[in-house]
Design a protein around this motif. Structure first.
Motif, short mmCIF file in Angstrom:
data_model
loop_
_atom_site.label_atom_id
_atom_site.label_comp_id
_atom_site.label_asym_id
_atom_site.label_seq_id
_atom_site.Cartn_x
_atom_site.Cartn_y
_atom_site.Cartn_z
N MET A 160 -11.28 17.67 15.36
CA MET A 160 -11.34 16.34 14.77
C MET A 160 -10.79 16.40 13.34
SD MET A 160 -14.40 13.64 14.92
CE MET A 160 -15.63 14.30 13.88
N GLY A 161 -9.94 15.41 12.99
CA GLY A 161 -9.32 15.43 11.67
C GLY A 161 -10.27 14.99 10.58
N VAL A 162 -10.28 15.76 9.50
CA VAL A 162 -11.14 15.45 8.36
C VAL A 162 -10.26 15.49 7.11
CG1 VAL A 162 -13.14 16.20 7.03
CG2 VAL A 162 -13.12 16.50 9.49
N PRO A 163 -10.40 14.49 6.20
CA PRO A 163 -9.59 14.51 4.98
C PRO A 163 -9.87 15.75 4.14
CG PRO A 163 -10.68 12.39 5.24
CD PRO A 163 -11.23 13.29 6.28
N LYS A 164 -8.80 16.36 3.62
CA LYS A 164 -8.96 17.57 2.81
C LYS A 164 -9.33 17.22 1.38
CE LYS A 164 -7.07 21.84 3.49
NZ LYS A 164 -6.02 22.59 4.11
N ARG A 165 -8.79 16.09 0.88
CA ARG A 165 -9.08 15.67 -0.49
C ARG A 165 -9.50 14.22 -0.51
NH1 ARG A 165 -8.09 19.70 -3.85
NH2 ARG A 165 -6.36 21.08 -3.43
N ARG A 166 -10.24 13.87 -1.52
CA ARG A 166 -10.70 12.50 -1.69
C ARG A 166 -9.52 11.59 -2.07
NH1 ARG A 166 -15.09 10.41 -6.17
NH2 ARG A 166 -14.89 8.21 -5.65
N VAL A 167 -9.49 10.39 -1.51
CA VAL A 167 -8.45 9.42 -1.85
C VAL A 167 -8.85 8.76 -3.17
CG1 VAL A 167 -7.27 7.32 -1.11
CG2 VAL A 167 -7.88 9.05 0.55
N SER A 168 -7.93 8.79 -4.15
CA SER A 168 -8.25 8.22 -5.46
C SER A 168 -8.36 6.70 -5.39
CB SER A 168 -7.18 8.61 -6.47
OG SER A 168 -5.98 7.95 -6.17
N LYS A 169 -9.02 6.11 -6.39
CA LYS A 169 -9.18 4.66 -6.44
C LYS A 169 -7.84 3.95 -6.53
CE LYS A 169 -13.33 5.31 -9.07
NZ LYS A 169 -13.81 5.27 -10.44
N ALA A 170 -6.91 4.52 -7.30
CA ALA A 170 -5.59 3.90 -7.46
C ALA A 170 -4.83 3.90 -6.13
CB ALA A 170 -4.79 4.65 -8.52
N ARG A 171 -4.88 5.00 -5.42
CA ARG A 171 -4.17 5.09 -4.14
C ARG A 171 -4.79 4.14 -3.11
NH1 ARG A 171 -0.49 8.69 -2.55
NH2 ARG A 171 -0.23 9.06 -0.32
N LYS A 172 -6.12 4.09 -3.09
CA LYS A 172 -6.83 3.20 -2.18
C LYS A 172 -6.50 1.73 -2.49
CE LYS A 172 -11.00 2.36 -3.29
NZ LYS A 172 -12.42 2.48 -3.59
N ASN A 173 -6.48 1.37 -3.76
CA ASN A 173 -6.21 -0.02 -4.16
C ASN A 173 -4.76 -0.41 -3.92
OD1 ASN A 173 -8.86 -0.32 -4.87
ND2 ASN A 173 -8.52 0.13 -7.03
N LYS A 174 -3.84 0.55 -4.07
CA LYS A 174 -2.43 0.27 -3.77
C LYS A 174 -2.25 -0.05 -2.29
CE LYS A 174 -0.65 3.72 -6.53
NZ LYS A 174 0.28 4.80 -6.77
N ARG A 175 -2.95 0.66 -1.45
CA ARG A 175 -2.86 0.44 -0.01
C ARG A 175 -3.44 -0.92 0.37
NH1 ARG A 175 -5.67 4.68 1.57
NH2 ARG A 175 -7.61 3.58 1.90
N ARG A 176 -4.49 -1.32 -0.30
CA ARG A 176 -5.16 -2.58 0.03
C ARG A 176 -4.50 -3.79 -0.60
NH1 ARG A 176 -11.49 -0.81 -0.66
NH2 ARG A 176 -11.57 0.53 1.17
N SER A 177 -3.64 -3.61 -1.59
CA SER A 177 -3.09 -4.73 -2.34
C SER A 177 -1.99 -5.49 -1.59
CB SER A 177 -2.54 -4.25 -3.68
OG SER A 177 -1.36 -3.50 -3.47
N ILE A 178 -1.50 -4.96 -0.47
CA ILE A 178 -0.40 -5.61 0.24
C ILE A 178 -0.81 -6.97 0.77
CG2 ILE A 178 -0.88 -4.52 2.47
CD1 ILE A 178 2.60 -5.14 1.00
N TRP A 179 -2.08 -7.18 1.06
CA TRP A 179 -2.54 -8.46 1.61
C TRP A 179 -2.35 -9.60 0.63
CZ3 TRP A 179 -3.05 -8.44 6.56
CH2 TRP A 179 -3.35 -7.26 7.21
N SER A 180 -2.45 -9.34 -0.64
CA SER A 180 -2.27 -10.40 -1.63
C SER A 180 -0.79 -10.77 -1.79
CB SER A 180 -2.84 -9.97 -2.98
OG SER A 180 -2.12 -8.86 -3.48
N GLN A 181 0.11 -9.90 -1.35
CA GLN A 181 1.54 -10.15 -1.49
C GLN A 181 2.13 -10.88 -0.29
OE1 GLN A 181 3.32 -6.34 -2.19
NE2 GLN A 181 1.97 -5.89 -3.91
N MET A 182 1.39 -10.98 0.81
CA MET A 182 1.90 -11.61 2.01
C MET A 182 1.96 -13.12 1.83
SD MET A 182 0.00 -9.40 4.93
CE MET A 182 0.80 -10.16 6.31
N THR A 183 3.01 -13.75 2.38
CA THR A 183 3.16 -15.19 2.28
C THR A 183 2.61 -15.86 3.54
OG1 THR A 183 5.36 -15.07 3.24
CG2 THR A 183 5.22 -15.02 0.83
#
Length: 60
Positions: free
Chosen positions: A1-24
């Motif tokens: 089973m795949g397990v993340p090796k490192r914690r995802v930073s807040k900036a990286r997490k927020n960049k991934r989630r920010s695309i929804w605000s850019q959609m028309t």
């Protein structure tokens, strides 16, 4: 089973989630038959017409 090796930073997490605000939102056009707003390239849900001909029967 795949397990993340490192914690995802807040900036990286927020960049991934920010695309929804850019959609028309989908653009709406006026139906030439009944003059109601409808989605582009779709049958009008109110009158059942598409490109000037009746595609579906709509109960009134």
């Amino acid at each position: 089973m795949g397990v993340p090796k490192r914690r995802v930073s807040k900036a990286r997490k927020n960049k991934r989630r920010s695309i929804w605000s850019q959609m028309t939102p989908p653009s709406l056009v006026e139906c030439p038959q009944c003059h109601q707003l409808k989605l582009n390239h779709r049958v009008c849900p109110r009158c059942g017409y598409y490109k000037g001909r009746e595609v579906i029967k709509v109960a009134e």
